[in-house]
Design a protein around this motif. Structure first.
Motif, PDB file in Angstrom:
ATOM      1  N   THR A 190       0.952  -1.564   0.004  1.00 42.04           N
ATOM      2  CA  THR A 190      -0.108   0.035  -0.327  1.00 42.04           C
ATOM      3  C   THR A 190       1.223   1.678  -0.725  1.00 42.04           C
ATOM      4  N   LEU A 191       0.408   2.099  -0.630  1.00 43.68           N
ATOM      5  CA  LEU A 191       0.766   3.368  -0.953  1.00 43.68           C
ATOM      6  C   LEU A 191       0.016   4.830  -0.769  1.00 43.68           C
ATOM      7  N   LEU A 192       0.513   5.094   0.562  1.00 43.66           N
ATOM      8  CA  LEU A 192      -0.778   7.019   0.593  1.00 43.66           C
ATOM      9  C   LEU A 192       0.208   8.173   0.620  1.00 43.66           C
ATOM     10  N   CYS A 193      -0.256   8.973  -0.744  1.00 43.12           N
ATOM     11  CA  CYS A 193       0.215  10.035  -0.709  1.00 43.12           C
ATOM     12  C   CYS A 193      -1.088  10.652  -0.241  1.00 43.12           C
ATOM     13  N   HIS A 194      -0.011  12.639  -0.205  1.00 45.07           N
ATOM     14  CA  HIS A 194      -0.460  13.600  -1.431  1.00 45.07           C
ATOM     15  C   HIS A 194      -0.797  13.806  -2.414  1.00 45.07           C
ATOM     16  N   HIS A 195      -2.916  14.598  -2.612  1.00 44.16           N
ATOM     17  CA  HIS A 195      -3.097  14.426  -3.625  1.00 44.16           C
ATOM     18  C   HIS A 195      -2.520  15.856  -4.132  1.00 44.16           C
ATOM     19  N   SER A 196      -2.200  16.659  -3.880  1.00 41.59           N
ATOM     20  CA  SER A 196      -1.092  17.978  -3.941  1.00 41.59           C
ATOM     21  C   SER A 196      -0.235  18.205  -4.383  1.00 41.59           C
ATOM     22  N   LEU A 197       0.874  16.698  -4.178  1.00 41.56           N
ATOM     23  CA  LEU A 197       1.837  16.483  -5.123  1.00 41.56           C
ATOM     24  C   LEU A 197       2.149  15.367  -5.763  1.00 41.56           C
ATOM     25  N   VAL A 198       0.821  14.231  -5.690  1.00 35.56           N
ATOM     26  CA  VAL A 198       0.975  13.382  -6.376  1.00 35.56           C
ATOM     27  C   VAL A 198      -0.340  12.554  -7.074  1.00 35.56           C
ATOM     28  N   ASP A 199       0.002  12.290  -8.264  1.00 35.79           N
ATOM     29  CA  ASP A 199      -1.124  12.239  -9.421  1.00 35.79           C
ATOM     30  C   ASP A 199      -1.092  10.512  -9.432  1.00 35.79           C
ATOM     31  N   GLY A 200      -2.066   9.520  -9.819  1.00 32.88           N
ATOM     32  CA  GLY A 200      -1.970   8.149 -10.223  1.00 32.88           C
ATOM     33  C   GLY A 200      -0.957   7.837 -10.870  1.00 32.88           C
ATOM     34  N   LEU A 201       0.059   8.751 -11.799  1.00 40.29           N
ATOM     35  CA  LEU A 201       0.763   8.016 -13.043  1.00 40.29           C
ATOM     36  C   LEU A 201       1.850   8.123 -11.841  1.00 40.29           C
ATOM     37  N   GLN A 202       2.378   9.179 -11.129  1.00 41.62           N
ATOM     38  CA  GLN A 202       3.050   8.266  -9.685  1.00 41.62           C
ATOM     39  C   GLN A 202       3.010   7.412  -9.275  1.00 41.62           C
ATOM     40  N   LEU A 203       1.294   7.661  -8.713  1.00 37.24           N
ATOM     41  CA  LEU A 203       1.616   5.951  -8.267  1.00 37.24           C
ATOM     42  C   LEU A 203       2.142   4.632  -8.583  1.00 37.24           C
ATOM     43  N   ALA A 204       1.605   4.437 -10.689  1.00 35.27           N
ATOM     44  CA  ALA A 204       2.426   3.644 -11.033  1.00 35.27           C
ATOM     45  C   ALA A 204       3.699   3.491 -11.025  1.00 35.27           C
ATOM     46  N   ARG A 205       4.393   4.149 -11.662  1.00 34.58           N
ATOM     47  CA  ARG A 205       5.545   5.170 -11.080  1.00 34.58           C
ATOM     48  C   ARG A 205       7.088   4.065 -10.189  1.00 34.58           C
ATOM     49  N   PHE A 206       5.333   4.112  -9.436  1.00 35.22           N
ATOM     50  CA  PHE A 206       5.956   3.163  -7.982  1.00 35.22           C
ATOM     51  C   PHE A 206       6.691   1.976  -7.810  1.00 35.22           C
ATOM     52  N   TYR A 207       5.167   1.541  -8.295  1.00 36.11           N
ATOM     53  CA  TYR A 207       4.599   0.175  -8.736  1.00 36.11           C
ATOM     54  C   TYR A 207       5.878  -0.789  -9.398  1.00 36.11           C
ATOM     55  N   ASP A 208       5.742   0.426 -10.157  1.00 35.65           N
ATOM     56  CA  ASP A 208       6.958  -0.160 -11.325  1.00 35.65           C
ATOM     57  C   ASP A 208       8.565  -0.423 -10.842  1.00 35.65           C
ATOM     58  N   GLU A 209       8.930   0.617 -10.258  1.00 37.97           N
ATOM     59  CA  GLU A 209      10.488   1.147  -9.415  1.00 37.97           C
ATOM     60  C   GLU A 209      10.411  -0.266  -8.616  1.00 37.97           C
ATOM     61  N   VAL A 210       9.473  -0.518  -8.066  1.00 34.73           N
ATOM     62  CA  VAL A 210       9.099  -2.073  -6.908  1.00 34.73           C
ATOM     63  C   VAL A 210       9.573  -3.298  -6.690  1.00 34.73           C
ATOM     64  N   GLN A 211       9.065  -3.599  -8.114  1.00 33.95           N
ATOM     65  CA  GLN A 211       8.743  -4.204  -8.870  1.00 33.95           C
ATOM     66  C   GLN A 211       9.993  -4.534  -9.913  1.00 33.95           C
ATOM     67  N   LYS A 212      10.671  -3.570 -10.255  1.00 38.03           N
ATOM     68  CA  LYS A 212      11.965  -3.735 -11.377  1.00 38.03           C
ATOM     69  C   LYS A 212      12.688  -3.724 -10.315  1.00 38.03           C
ATOM     70  N   ARG A 213      12.853  -3.819  -9.160  1.00 43.54           N
ATOM     71  CA  ARG A 213      14.608  -4.029  -7.861  1.00 43.54           C
ATOM     72  C   ARG A 213      13.620  -5.740  -7.533  1.00 43.54           C
ATOM     73  N   LEU A 214      12.436  -5.540  -7.011  1.00 47.65           N
ATOM     74  CA  LEU A 214      12.545  -7.106  -6.400  1.00 47.65           C
ATOM     75  C   LEU A 214      12.613  -7.783  -7.764  1.00 47.65           C
ATOM     76  N   SER A 215      12.475  -8.436  -9.208  1.00 47.77           N
ATOM     77  CA  SER A 215      12.343  -8.607 -10.699  1.00 47.77           C
ATOM     78  C   SER A 215      14.361  -8.976 -10.207  1.00 47.77           C
ATOM     79  N   GLY A 216      15.160  -7.513 -10.285  1.00 48.83           N
ATOM     80  CA  GLY A 216      16.709  -8.062 -10.206  1.00 48.83           C
ATOM     81  C   GLY A 216      17.272  -8.415  -9.130  1.00 48.83           C
ATOM     82  N   LEU A 217      16.947  -9.471  -8.155  1.00 48.33           N
ATOM     83  CA  LEU A 217      17.546  -9.928  -7.099  1.00 48.33           C
ATOM     84  C   LEU A 217      18.290 -11.080  -7.641  1.00 48.33           C
ATOM     85  N   HIS A 218      19.371 -11.380  -7.138  1.00 51.97           N
ATOM     86  CA  HIS A 218      19.524 -11.989  -7.441  1.00 51.97           C
ATOM     87  C   HIS A 218      20.310 -13.439  -6.302  1.00 51.97           C
ATOM     88  N   MET A 219      20.373 -14.317  -6.240  1.00 51.65           N
ATOM     89  CA  MET A 219      20.889 -14.909  -4.774  1.00 51.65           C
ATOM     90  C   MET A 219      22.959 -15.087  -4.865  1.00 51.65           C
TER      91      MET A 219
END
Length: 213
Positions: free
Chosen positions: A184-213
Motif C-alpha cells: 500500500t502507498l498513501l500520498c498527498h494528492h496535491s503532490l502525487v497523481d495516479g501516474l506517480q503511484l504507478a511509477r512507484f510500483y514499477d520501481e518496486v517490481q523492477k528491484r524485486l525482479s532484479g535480485l540475485h542469490m
C-alpha cells in the motif's frame, strides 16, 4: 538530507496543487500485489530479515520517483534529494517504537542489512514513538504481517501531512506458487497523481525482479 524549494511559477501542477490543498481529505492511496518470491528466497538463504529488506527496496523505489520526495511546507513545495525512512518496530509488550534507517543507493544490500539490524536493536532497547529530527524528509513505513489484506486505511496528521506512507501485509502463494504481497502507498494528492503511484510500483517490481542469490 538536503532539499530545494520548487519554483511554483514553473510548476506544471500548480492548479492541481492549490485545488487539493483545500480538500479536507486530500490523500490518495492504493494497494497492489507485488511478487516477492525472489526476495523471500534471498532472505531465507542469507538469514536476513524480510521486513528490513523490504523497507530498503521500497525506499529505493520511492526515491526514484521525484514527486514522492516532495513535501508541503507552508503552502510551498520542497523536494528532498533523498528521503530516508521511519518504520515501526514491534516490542515484546505488544506496543511499538519508531526506528529511522538510512538508504544510500550506493550502499550494498549486505552493508545495509548489517546496519539496519544494529539500528533496530538499538531502537528496541530504548526507542519511543517520538520521531527523530528531520521528520519532514522521511517515508513512514509499517507492516501488517498477520493479514493478507486487499485494502488498508492509514492515519495522517492532517490535511497538509505530506509524508508518504508505505505499508504491506502477509505474503501468500498464488495459483502458480508465486509469493504475492499486498503493498500500500498513501500520498498527498496535491503532490502525487495516479501516474506517480504507478511509477512507484514499477520501481518496486523492477528491484524485486532484479535480485540475485
Amino acid at each position: 538530507m538536503t532539499y530545494h524549494f520548487v519554483d511554483m511559477d514553473q510548476y506544471p501542477r500548480r492548479a492541481h496543487f492549490a485545488h487539493f490543498l483545500t480538500q479536507p481529505n486530500p490523500h490518495l492511496g492504493v494497494t497492489v500485489e507485488v511478487d516477492v518470491t525472489e526476495l523471500v528466497s534471498l532472505c531465507r538463504a542469507r538469514d536476513w530479515s524480510f521486513y528490513l529488506a523490504m523497507i530498503h527496496l521500497t525506499a529505493l523505489a520511492a526515491n526514484a520517483v521525484p514527486e514522492l520526495r516532495q513535501r508541503i511546507r507552508a503552502g510551498a513545495i520542497v523536494e528532498y534529494d533523498r528521503c530516508d525512512t521511519s518504520h515501526i518496530e514491534l516490542l515484546e509488550d505488544g506496543t511499538y517504537c519508531y526506528c529511522t534507517l538510512c538508504h544510500d543507493p550506493s550502499q550494498s544490500l549486505e552493508a545495509y542489512m548489517a546496519e539496519a539490524e544494529a539500528r533496530r536493536a538499538k531502537a528496541r532497547s530504548g526507542g519511543s514513538i517520538v520521531e527523530d529530527e528531520g521528520v519532514e524528509g522521511l517515508f513512514f513505513l509499517t507492516s501488517l504481517p498477520w493479514l493478507h489484506y486487499t485494502q488498508l486505511t492509514q492515519p495522517t496528521a492532517g490535511a497538509e501531512d505530506s509524508n508518504p506512507r508505505i505499508s504491506w501485509g502477509r505474503y501468500e502463494a498464488d495459483a502458480h506458487g508465486r509469493l504475492m504481497l499486498p503493498l500500500t502507498l498513501l500520498c498527498h494528492h496535491s503532490l502525487v497523481d495516479g501516474l506517480q503511484l504507478a511509477r512507484f510500483y514499477d520501481e518496486v517490481q523492477k528491484r524485486l525482479s532484479g535480485l540475485h542469490m
